[in-house]
Write a protein that holds these residues in place. Structure first.
Motif, PDB file in Angstrom:
ATOM      1  N   LEU A 171       1.906  45.442 -15.482  1.00  0.00           N
ATOM      2  CA  LEU A 171       0.907  46.405 -15.738  1.00  0.00           C
ATOM      3  C   LEU A 171       0.195  46.458 -16.953  1.00  0.00           C
ATOM      4  O   LEU A 171      -1.076  46.951 -17.190  1.00  0.00           O
ATOM      5  CB  LEU A 171       1.852  47.586 -15.925  1.00  0.00           C
ATOM      6  N   ARG A 172       0.716  45.606 -17.979  1.00  0.00           N
ATOM      7  CA  ARG A 172      -0.122  45.506 -19.208  1.00  0.00           C
ATOM      8  C   ARG A 172      -1.378  44.954 -19.122  1.00  0.00           C
ATOM      9  O   ARG A 172      -2.168  44.724 -19.938  1.00  0.00           O
ATOM     10  CB  ARG A 172       0.752  44.654 -20.319  1.00  0.00           C
ATOM     11  N   GLN A 203      -3.401  45.137 -16.422  1.00  0.00           N
ATOM     12  CA  GLN A 203      -4.204  45.875 -15.466  1.00  0.00           C
ATOM     13  C   GLN A 203      -4.811  47.110 -16.002  1.00  0.00           C
ATOM     14  O   GLN A 203      -4.446  47.368 -16.950  1.00  0.00           O
ATOM     15  CB  GLN A 203      -3.449  46.356 -14.312  1.00  0.00           C
ATOM     16  N   GLY A 204      -5.797  47.516 -15.233  1.00  0.00           N
ATOM     17  CA  GLY A 204      -6.418  48.799 -15.512  1.00  0.00           C
ATOM     18  C   GLY A 204      -5.602  49.907 -15.315  1.00  0.00           C
ATOM     19  O   GLY A 204      -4.695  49.894 -14.536  1.00  0.00           O
ATOM     20  N   PRO A 205      -6.451  51.116 -15.716  1.00  0.00           N
ATOM     21  CA  PRO A 205      -5.742  52.249 -15.236  1.00  0.00           C
ATOM     22  C   PRO A 205      -5.497  52.682 -13.878  1.00  0.00           C
ATOM     23  O   PRO A 205      -4.644  53.363 -13.288  1.00  0.00           O
ATOM     24  CB  PRO A 205      -6.413  53.497 -15.997  1.00  0.00           C
ATOM     25  N   GLU A 206      -6.457  52.257 -12.952  1.00  0.00           N
ATOM     26  CA  GLU A 206      -6.222  52.474 -11.485  1.00  0.00           C
ATOM     27  C   GLU A 206      -4.765  52.133 -11.069  1.00  0.00           C
ATOM     28  O   GLU A 206      -4.264  53.061 -10.303  1.00  0.00           O
ATOM     29  CB  GLU A 206      -7.251  51.825 -10.747  1.00  0.00           C
ATOM     30  N   ARG A 229      -2.016  51.933 -12.428  1.00  0.00           N
ATOM     31  CA  ARG A 229      -1.075  52.819 -12.876  1.00  0.00           C
ATOM     32  C   ARG A 229      -1.129  54.298 -12.173  1.00  0.00           C
ATOM     33  O   ARG A 229      -0.076  54.664 -11.577  1.00  0.00           O
ATOM     34  CB  ARG A 229      -1.222  53.208 -14.232  1.00  0.00           C
TER      35      ARG A 229
END
Lengths: 303, 303, 303, 303
Positions: C62-63, C65-68, C70
């Motif tokens: 996750l860290r 990656q972008g917000p999509e 999540r």
């Protein structure tokens, strides 16, 4: 009105026509923008503020609104900030978050710094991974005199000498007179930070003169002084019965002799409020300093 | 005096002789102890408090004192608490810390619970490792209605049924009228928690009746309501010029129509203050519940 | 493989065909969903897990990656959660966040609870202000035995008796075997919480049987045990040279005799990671429990 | 042994006789003091550390001890610190807390700074309220490069120019090889901070040369690298069967290709541990810098 204290220039103006002061106001959606321009020493004396421009963005209480209002505030703040910024060159922007991170209503500056996208080190070390849409930014929270033993101005001055910024943006928690403005009004000024201002009562000026570089200041009221509220209560009464100002001041002094004089008035939910406001300020700063990046790209770079 | 709000029984008494109310006061070093005993319904009505005993320990502002005063307060609190406790038996003591841990002035209860020495699980699992000087203790912070969707009374009731305690000690952040008492006055009562009391405005009673077990309550003021300060300012003025009470109430209502009504007045250093006070309360509780253990043994067991 | 510990059913399966265990797997965008279904006691013994369904959502770290990603994880989690939920009726959903909020990698449960939209009190007090798109939800973080002196099961049982929920959703921080799954894999199961599971090593089961109501459990690995890493290192070596399992176990025991046995392995940025993951879990829960509300409406209700 | 990483000089020495390295060791109650003195470039190369003095105070795990051991550690640390300090003059001492306050195991420096008694501002503003038993002290936590965009050395250099200290004391979280030393061993050195050291992997040196003033460094291990543990496991095995070093390094590299390489090993209770250790370091510093003040006076001045 000696017992009344506010860091907002617009709260000093009243409904008066003041010599040396130009006031204009307009609306953008649900946000009211007021620009107070102090052009002369006479105007500065009348408002008890340094000459320069004070732009205020006012909205309804954030805690009761949805996310759109916050997005609109951040976006408008980015635009107003860009308007006051000096032209871009190779030098970085230095963001300084004033205040004590362990005192909730005074922690707005450090919390905004945490949410600001810093890029100066990337520009220096991985120049190929940055592009035109970004500019070099660095950010510090220097702490307060009682905790560090060093004046904020000393730390700021030392860092300015090292990083040679083109502009310094100082963030600070402010005091207001009207409770409706706590947490919902942003003030932006090109006059920097004046002695005695802010929740932390800074003692030295952080200005173009003291730092040798353009200084913008950005702040949001997080407290009202208890004395302000009592004084307003007394004033209200005196309007009715004609009690004289000096008498009110005397009463107020009596009321605030003890512990009350050091107390502050804040919303009950101040912990959350400071976090929300820091996010709006940081978002506005990020948009102004990296105008080509989308909010999504900024979020991705910060995670 | 409708706009004045305090959770301290002693601030309700004034210098009056009240029917159904017995007040006594004595000193122990730098600490003043006041006991207000409400014996009749008439006394309860006069003071707007439930019948029972309210013991207050008052000292000079903690933040300006050395560690001895804190040690003395904790020790005296332990003694007074023991005086109100029911006789010991095999059942545990349940400590409940009320309030919202994310709202600094309301977080006194949860923070006190964190510093309380819990031993019930050791009594149950390692009975050989405990001795006569200790008693079984358990402790919870149930959270507040707005965060959990469950009334504090519901959680407390559910846990009381499970652990069957001989007494419940409830910790809560209080409101005061006098700023000098914020953070420096401890109130101990055998009446439990009444609806509408505390910084968090609890809506249900936590009492012998509602929980079916003896309930003691322990609290320290961490805020004053902004309305209280304004009302006191107005009252002071009216003493001079004879303005009538109803008029003052009307003015006060006008003053507090907006956001101000929801604001609280706290010391600027509230974050540190709540931590210090929680330590004093927990230390007093630990001394009362494990009377044979030295402060050093308690610290060792908690680390 | 005695020194290897994981709470993820999918990490127990390996590439084997197991009697009594059905495994299926599919993809949704960048997320891999694996369903492990343990149908028999034999399968349960082989995987050392209770019979039932274990759904795992896996994504890239996750860290980075972008917000999509999540948003996609939260949305998919909401769907999978709905699939396992019992039919809706008038009773509320009770969310229980396990773990110690003062131990960062164990604080996932309490932090998820903080971000969950609770509505049960609104349904009870202001029934006119809720609508069909919402359902009554309450949420608690009961703390851990060492801090409260009360078993999690005792607190949960007491609250279940008070609020009579139709389903309990328990959130917990898990342990994994593979470092790539820390912070990036969500496990959802209808088997509840088993003794010995989780970062906090819960000692009692929270299941349909012990709570008398349907229990779902939701967790994300936040740590690996140091012993697991050492054991994996040893196993790797033994594949090359044929060292026997018992010998490895003996070496591992020797290695972990001292302080190391109590140590955990986490990503360096665990503080931020737990916050991000809690937000994803809460968002998935909020979407499952209030399926008609937009993310924006939920945010507005929570501020 | 390329995969093994430690910031403790004493963990590099082994039971060998090393040219250019003098090692002495003695006991003070329950504390073992070891002094490693690197006198030549040859010794520096052998230990992979800069020439100078490294004093280590070792005790049993703090978390299982009572308060006396902490008091003894702080007191002994104060003495050892005084032994390395340059003679007193009018200039202040500058304490710099390295590390990221939002990453628990890396937050030792900032947390120590918070607990350090600062007095420089009192010496400057209220010279009559200080006395011979105190010396002027200031303290900052400059933040880390990824958060500020500014090298720690740049901030330190800027502040050193402003406050002109007679000595700089740098506090940092370290890495160790042996888990028994995490949180229980203090290293004090006159060599400052070297590139690549510390949990945060500082990239620039903070030394006499780079800052132009005497620099002492004080640190406590808070983590072990996951790779260190795996490598130790592999080494243990290889002692038995004679696997070659290169083969082990190759295996270790394979093991740490992914996310594991960025993971750290810490005690589960790291949040509390860092707070306790920061208190010990700050107490040692306070005793060294204000040798005439009692612990009680220091506490009073800090509250």
């Amino acid at each position: 009105m000696r017992q009344i204290r506010t860091d907002l220039a617009m709260e000093q103006t009243g409904a008066r026509d003041l010599p040396g002061v130009t006031i204009s106001s307009w609306e953008a959606g649900d946000i009211v923008i007021t620009e107070v321009r102090i052009d002369t020493g006479e105007g500065a004396k009348l408002l008890n503020k340094a000459p320069g421009v004070y732009v205020t963005l006012e909205c309804a209480p954030l805690r009761k609104q949805g996310p759109e209002l916050r997005i609109a505030m951040a976006s408008l703040l980015g635009e107003e900030l860009l308007r006051l910024m000096p032209p871009e060159d190779d030098r970085p922007v230095l963001v300084i978050g004033l205040g004590n991170r362990s005192v909730t209503p005074d922690s707005l500056g450090p919390k905004t710094v945490e949410r600001t996208l810093v890029t100066r080190h990337i520009f220096r070390e991985l120049p190929d991974s940055v592009d035109d849409r970004m500019s070099p930014v660095c950010a510090v929270a220097p702490g307060v005199l009682g905790v560090t033993g060093i004046e904020t101005l000393e730390v700021a001055h030392g860092i300015v000498r090292e990083v040679n910024p083109r502009v310094v943006i100082v963030i600070d928690a402010l005091t207001a007179r009207a409770s409706s403005r706590v947490g919902s009004t942003v003030q932006l000024t090109d006059t920097g930070i004046q002695p005695g201002s802010g929740v932390g009562n800074h003692r030295s000026a952080l200005t173009d003169e003291t730092l040798g570089v353009k200084v913008l200041a950005l702040g949001v009221p997080t407290v009202i002084y208890a004395a302000t509220i009592a004084r307003d209560a007394l004033s209200m009464l005196s309007e009715d019965d004609g009690t004289r100002e000096e008498e009110l001041d005397h009463l107020c002094e009596k009321l605030f002799e003890g512990a009350l004089g050091e107390m502050i008035v804040t919303p009950r939910e101040i912990d959350d409020l400071v976090g929300d406001v820091a996010q709006i300020l940081a978002s506005g700063i990020n948009q102004a300093l990296h105008p080509g990046l989308s909010e999504k790209e900024i979020l991705t770079m910060m995670s």
